[in-house]
Design a protein around this motif. Structure first.
Motif, mmCIF file in Angstrom:
data_model
loop_
_atom_site.group_PDB
_atom_site.id
_atom_site.type_symbol
_atom_site.label_atom_id
_atom_site.label_comp_id
_atom_site.label_asym_id
_atom_site.label_seq_id
_atom_site.Cartn_x
_atom_site.Cartn_y
_atom_site.Cartn_z
ATOM 1 N N ARG A 83 17.084 8.836 -5.911
ATOM 2 C CA ARG A 83 15.782 9.257 -5.368
ATOM 3 C C ARG A 83 15.950 9.835 -3.953
ATOM 4 O O ARG A 83 15.387 10.879 -3.619
ATOM 5 N N ASP A 86 17.622 13.309 -4.153
ATOM 6 C CA ASP A 86 16.698 14.357 -4.576
ATOM 7 C C ASP A 86 15.780 14.774 -3.427
ATOM 8 O O ASP A 86 15.489 15.973 -3.247
ATOM 9 N N ASP A 87 15.315 13.809 -2.642
ATOM 10 C CA ASP A 87 14.438 14.122 -1.516
ATOM 11 C C ASP A 87 15.163 14.967 -0.467
ATOM 12 O O ASP A 87 14.623 15.970 0.027
ATOM 13 N N ASN A 91 14.467 18.983 0.564
ATOM 14 C CA ASN A 91 14.212 19.445 1.931
ATOM 15 C C ASN A 91 15.200 20.533 2.346
ATOM 16 O O ASN A 91 14.824 21.507 3.014
#
Length: 351
Positions: A83, A86-87, A91
């Motif tokens: 997670r 992916d963040d 960005n």
């Protein structure tokens, strides 16, 4: 002579001469302009190529740093590390796309796949390389099976923890010295075992001996294994001196060691096993001690032997082992795309 010709002939000759000169001058101008255009085009293409290569490489480097960051700070579970990755990648993609759009370019970076993995570590230098299960002191144990990718495998040892042997044969080492077994198959389906032994010899040097098991067994009658071509000695000034064995890069105390070149015999995933990590389950009579770490491209490790917290060695954390990155850059009449496999550190084995 020109002065003897009639006026109309002289006029025609001047016109013809002027036209010829004009044609020559126009031709020279065209040649000059063509050379300037070619030079400008070549310079532009070279500049564009450098910019494209730099842009794509910079994006891949950012993904590499993202893997390193989330592996260190978001490793409480595999879901958490994915997670967070992916963040961060989202960005990176948004910011770089916007940045290049302002310069009239279209840049896209996408992570299309990733390999979940595990970081196995032993950081308690006062404990031998035994397992961390409910039976502490277990010196013969399996770290992981089905390992198709391995990187950053390093061990730091001290002579005082190692078995001390005076010119031992391979049979003596098998029964007494700490070693790691790597077992798998070659391309023909034949089982292969590569063994790496670590011990202290009579001169106080840390000695690393490695090779295929069958090759080592054929050298059973060697009186001094330090003469074996797949060995390396690291002289030490005291029993407390650290010696780093970099299995991935194939070095002992920074010097090349042929006995660590285990990659070639294997074409299938391998299993990693520690043998003779201790004797009588006490550090004073251990056969190993120091630290080690390795990253494997699988979550299939023996979790019952590893702790969940860094306060107890050995322990395991969840990581992103690598990622597949697709990049595309286009501007004006230039379009370039490529796919790269990105991972931090040095990979020492891939099947």
């Amino acid at each position: 002579m020109l002065g003897d010709r009639p006026a109309d002939e002289r006029g025609q000759l001047l016109i013809i001469t002027a036209l010829a000169l004009a044609i020559i001058l126009v031709g020279l101008a065209l040649v000059r302009n063509s050379a300037i255009y070619t030079e400008n085009l070549s310079t532009r293409q070279s500049t564009d190529s450098v910019e494209v290569t730099s842009t794509l490489g910079d994006g891949e480097a950012k993904v590499q740093r993202a893997i390193r960051h989330v592996n260190r700070h978001n490793n409480s579970s595999q879901a958490d590390v994915n997670r967070a990755f992916d963040d961060v990648v989202g960005n990176i993609g948004n910011s770089t796309t916007d940045q290049h759009a302002k310069r009239g370019a279209d840049y896209r970076l996408t992570v299309t796949d990733r390999t979940n993995g595990t970081h196995l570590k032993h950081t308690n230098s006062s404990k031998s390389f035994v397992s961390g299960d409910s039976d502490p002191g277990k010196g013969d144990w399996l770290l992981a099976g089905n390992v198709s990718h391995l990187r950053d495998y390093r061990r730091t040892v001290q002579p005082r923890y190692l078995y001390t042997g005076t010119d031992p044969t391979i049979n003596v080492l098998m029964n007494n010295a700490f070693h790691v077994n790597m077992t798998g198959e070659d391309g023909s389906g034949t089982n292969v075992t590569w063994e790496i032994y670590v011990y202290e010899n009579s001169t106080g040097a840390v000695v690393v001996v490695g090779a295929e098991e069958t090759e080592l067994l054929s050298e059973d009658d060697i009186e001094d294994l330090t003469t074996f071509e797949d060995s390396r000695r690291a002289p030490t000034s005291s029993d407390d001196e650290n010696v780093t064995i970099d299995v991935t890069n194939g070095t002992v105390a920074g010097n090349s060691c042929a006995g660590l070149a285990f990659q070639d015999p294997f074409e299938e995933p391998i299993s990693l096993r520690y043998e003779n990590a201790d004797d009588n389950q006490t550090l004073a009579e251990s056969r190993s001690g120091g630290t080690y770490e390795l990253a494997i491209g699988t979550t299939d490790y023996e979790d019952q032997y590893f702790n969940d917290t860094a306060t107890e060695s050995p322990y395991a954390t969840n990581i992103i082992y690598d990622a597949r990155v697709e990049s595309r850059y286009s501007r004006d009449d230039i379009t370039h795309s490529r796919v790269a496999r990105v991972h931090p550190g040095t990979e020492g084995y891939t099947s």
